[in-house]
Design a protein around this motif. Structure first.
Motif, PDB file in Angstrom:
ATOM      1  N   ALA A 155      -4.625   2.082 -17.513  1.00 48.84           N
ATOM      2  CA  ALA A 155      -4.504   2.642 -16.163  1.00 48.84           C
ATOM      3  C   ALA A 155      -4.147   4.127 -16.228  1.00 48.84           C
ATOM      4  O   ALA A 155      -4.660   4.939 -15.447  1.00 48.84           O
ATOM      5  N   ALA A 156      -3.293   4.500 -17.172  1.00 55.21           N
ATOM      6  CA  ALA A 156      -2.919   5.908 -17.325  1.00 55.21           C
ATOM      7  C   ALA A 156      -4.117   6.758 -17.719  1.00 55.21           C
ATOM      8  O   ALA A 156      -4.284   7.894 -17.237  1.00 55.21           O
ATOM      9  N   LYS A 157      -4.983   6.220 -18.566  1.00 52.26           N
ATOM     10  CA  LYS A 157      -6.193   6.951 -18.961  1.00 52.26           C
ATOM     11  C   LYS A 157      -7.132   7.138 -17.769  1.00 52.26           C
ATOM     12  O   LYS A 157      -7.752   8.190 -17.608  1.00 52.26           O
ATOM     13  N   PRO A 194      -4.485  -6.924 -13.171  1.00 54.40           N
ATOM     14  CA  PRO A 194      -4.276  -5.485 -13.271  1.00 54.40           C
ATOM     15  C   PRO A 194      -4.629  -4.941 -14.651  1.00 54.40           C
ATOM     16  O   PRO A 194      -4.538  -5.654 -15.652  1.00 54.40           O
ATOM     17  N   LEU A 195      -5.017  -3.685 -14.699  1.00 56.63           N
ATOM     18  CA  LEU A 195      -5.279  -3.036 -15.976  1.00 56.63           C
ATOM     19  C   LEU A 195      -3.983  -2.907 -16.776  1.00 56.63           C
ATOM     20  O   LEU A 195      -2.910  -2.705 -16.202  1.00 56.63           O
ATOM     21  N   PRO A 196      -4.065  -3.000 -18.112  1.00 59.82           N
ATOM     22  CA  PRO A 196      -2.885  -2.676 -18.921  1.00 59.82           C
ATOM     23  C   PRO A 196      -2.416  -1.259 -18.599  1.00 59.82           C
ATOM     24  O   PRO A 196      -3.231  -0.385 -18.273  1.00 59.82           O
ATOM     25  N   SER A 232       0.814  -1.209   0.000  1.00 49.09           N
ATOM     26  CA  SER A 232       0.000   0.000   0.000  1.00 49.09           C
ATOM     27  C   SER A 232       0.849   1.260   0.000  1.00 49.09           C
ATOM     28  O   SER A 232       0.426   2.297   0.468  1.00 49.09           O
ATOM     29  N   ALA A 233       2.068   1.160  -0.524  1.00 50.52           N
ATOM     30  CA  ALA A 233       3.005   2.276  -0.416  1.00 50.52           C
ATOM     31  C   ALA A 233       2.492   3.531  -1.099  1.00 50.52           C
ATOM     32  O   ALA A 233       1.944   3.489  -2.188  1.00 50.52           O
ATOM     33  N   ASN A 234       2.676   4.651  -0.400  1.00 53.86           N
ATOM     34  CA  ASN A 234       2.533   5.967  -0.997  1.00 53.86           C
ATOM     35  C   ASN A 234       1.144   6.290  -1.533  1.00 53.86           C
ATOM     36  O   ASN A 234       1.002   6.830  -2.618  1.00 53.86           O
ATOM     37  N   SER A 292      -3.419   2.782  -8.869  1.00 47.78           N
ATOM     38  CA  SER A 292      -1.963   2.861  -8.818  1.00 47.78           C
ATOM     39  C   SER A 292      -1.350   1.471  -8.968  1.00 47.78           C
ATOM     40  O   SER A 292      -2.009   0.450  -8.794  1.00 47.78           O
ATOM     41  N   SER A 293      -0.074   1.444  -9.290  1.00 46.43           N
ATOM     42  CA  SER A 293       0.612   0.160  -9.421  1.00 46.43           C
ATOM     43  C   SER A 293       0.526  -0.648  -8.128  1.00 46.43           C
ATOM     44  O   SER A 293       0.287  -1.855  -8.147  1.00 46.43           O
TER      45      SER A 293
END
Length: 380
Positions: free
Chosen positions: A369-371, A363-365, A50-52, A349-350
């Motif tokens: 994820a950026a969109k 996970p999303l591609p 759960s970092a950051n 987030s990652s």
């Protein structure tokens, strides 16, 4: 809700009790945190993921509801997010995609989880609560829908879309039917009645499952895909956990639910024979290959996807869903907007995406994820 057959009432009640219909995790440090996770799954995720999380001044209570498919993921996300953003309490009621959208369009919650994108009528209704805007679909996580079964002695079952459609439409009623034998020539298939189970509640998982059947075997499953089960016959249970409980208990049972529920229950899953000719198991890698072939379907700020159930991509598992968070693009409540944006930014987030991989999610591609991140930044 469909009526259950006599003799199933008690079993279905047990299944319903297995559904964790809501999760409320108090702020970081509460003694209640370990006792309120949905489906008991969060302990299996890797710690330290759960970092950051950027709290960005978020505070207060954030309410969400909907998809049971994402309930296990939301449990983990809430736990991780609140460990850092102690001023926020996130409550998610896993009451099904249909109910979640209804709650959202009634102005009762800040976000809805759904395994199916908003319909035009639902978007129109959302404009009543999204002042100056509308509800939009933000893809958040993917995952295979497992077709799970209880057939002692048979652990490597293969089905194709046509055979599966006939099973769920009551046209194939015995496990030793010639169509099943042809796909599983070396299996010892019993002369046992097939017991099909479908969701009793409005469900995005059902919408995805019926969309798959109607696409790959339309003549065998001619019903319009819907969140409500459209075919005749079969037995019903509430939520994915309710269906998993029935498969666990009933010999000859078959049903559909997210892979995480099959994994938790140590349930056998079907390999689907796809348009490529391969028999593909419901794995995260196979689901990733399928999601990568999805095309944009939404317009404007909406990021809904169109899934190709007839994909010929090698190793792609076509019965895969993408679950969305539904929010207002404009017109969000000012007192909950900072918490909403902070929570969604963590989930996409990652760290957030990777935290639920061990639970069976995909996970999303990176480009998608950026969109989503860019769209979250514009919410108002």
């Amino acid at each position: 809700m469909k009526l259950q057959r006599n003799g199933r009432t008690k079993a279905l009640a047990i299944g319903a009790l297995a559904v964790v219909s809501s999760l409320t995790l108090a702020a970081c440090g509460s003694d209640n945190n370990s006792n309120t996770t949905a489906s008991g799954s969060s302990a299996s995720a890797a710690s330290g993921s759960s970092a950051n999380a950027a709290c960005a001044g978020a505070s207060g209570q954030l309410l969400g509801a909907g998809s049971t498919a994402q309930a296990n993921a939301v449990t983990q996300w809430v736990k991780d997010f609140q460990s850092q953003c102690s001023g926020v309490t996130v409550t998610y009621n896993a009451n099904g995609s249909g109910a979640g959208v209804q709650n959202f369009n009634a102005g009762k919650i800040a976000f809805a989880g759904s395994d199916a994108a908003l319909k035009d009528t639902e978007i129109a209704d959302s404009k009543k609560v999204c002042t100056g805007g509308q509800g939009i679909d933000l893809p958040m996580i993917g995952g295979p829908i497992a077709v799970s079964y209880n057939l002692p002695g048979v652990t490597d079952l293969v089905l194709d879309g046509s055979t599966l459609a006939k099973i769920f439409d009551g046209k194939i009623t015995k496990w030793n039917d010639p169509a099943i034998k042809a796909l599983n020539p070396s299996a010892s298939l019993p002369d046992l009645a097939i017991q099909t189970f479908h969701r009793s509640d409005a469900s995005g998982t059902t919408k995805n499952f019926t969309s798959y059947l109607n696409t790959v075997a339309k003549s065998d499953f001619p019903y319009t895909p819907d969140k409500a089960w459209p075919a005749k016959g079969g037995q019903a249970a509430n939520g994915s956990a309710g269906l998993a409980a029935q498969v666990k208990q009933v010999k000859g049972a078959i049903s559909y639910f997210e892979l995480s529920y099959a994994t938790q229950g140590s349930l056998s899953t079907v390999k689907l024979k796809t348009a490529s000719g391969d028999a593909v198991a419901p794995t995260t890698d196979a689901a990733t290959a399928f999601i990568a072939s999805a095309k944009p379907a939404g317009t404007g700020n909406d990021l809904a996807l169109k899934l190709d159930y007839n994909t010929t991509a090698k190793g792609a598992y076509p019965l895969t869903l993408v679950t969305y968070e539904i929010v207002c693009d404009k017109g969000n409540k000012a007192d909950t907007l900072p918490a909403l944006k902070a929570f969604l930014n963590y989930t996409v987030s990652s760290a957030g995406q990777q935290s639920v991989v061990s639970l069976g999610y995909v996970p999303l591609p990176a480009d998608l994820a950026a969109k989503v991140k860019a769209e979250i930044a514009t919410l108002a």
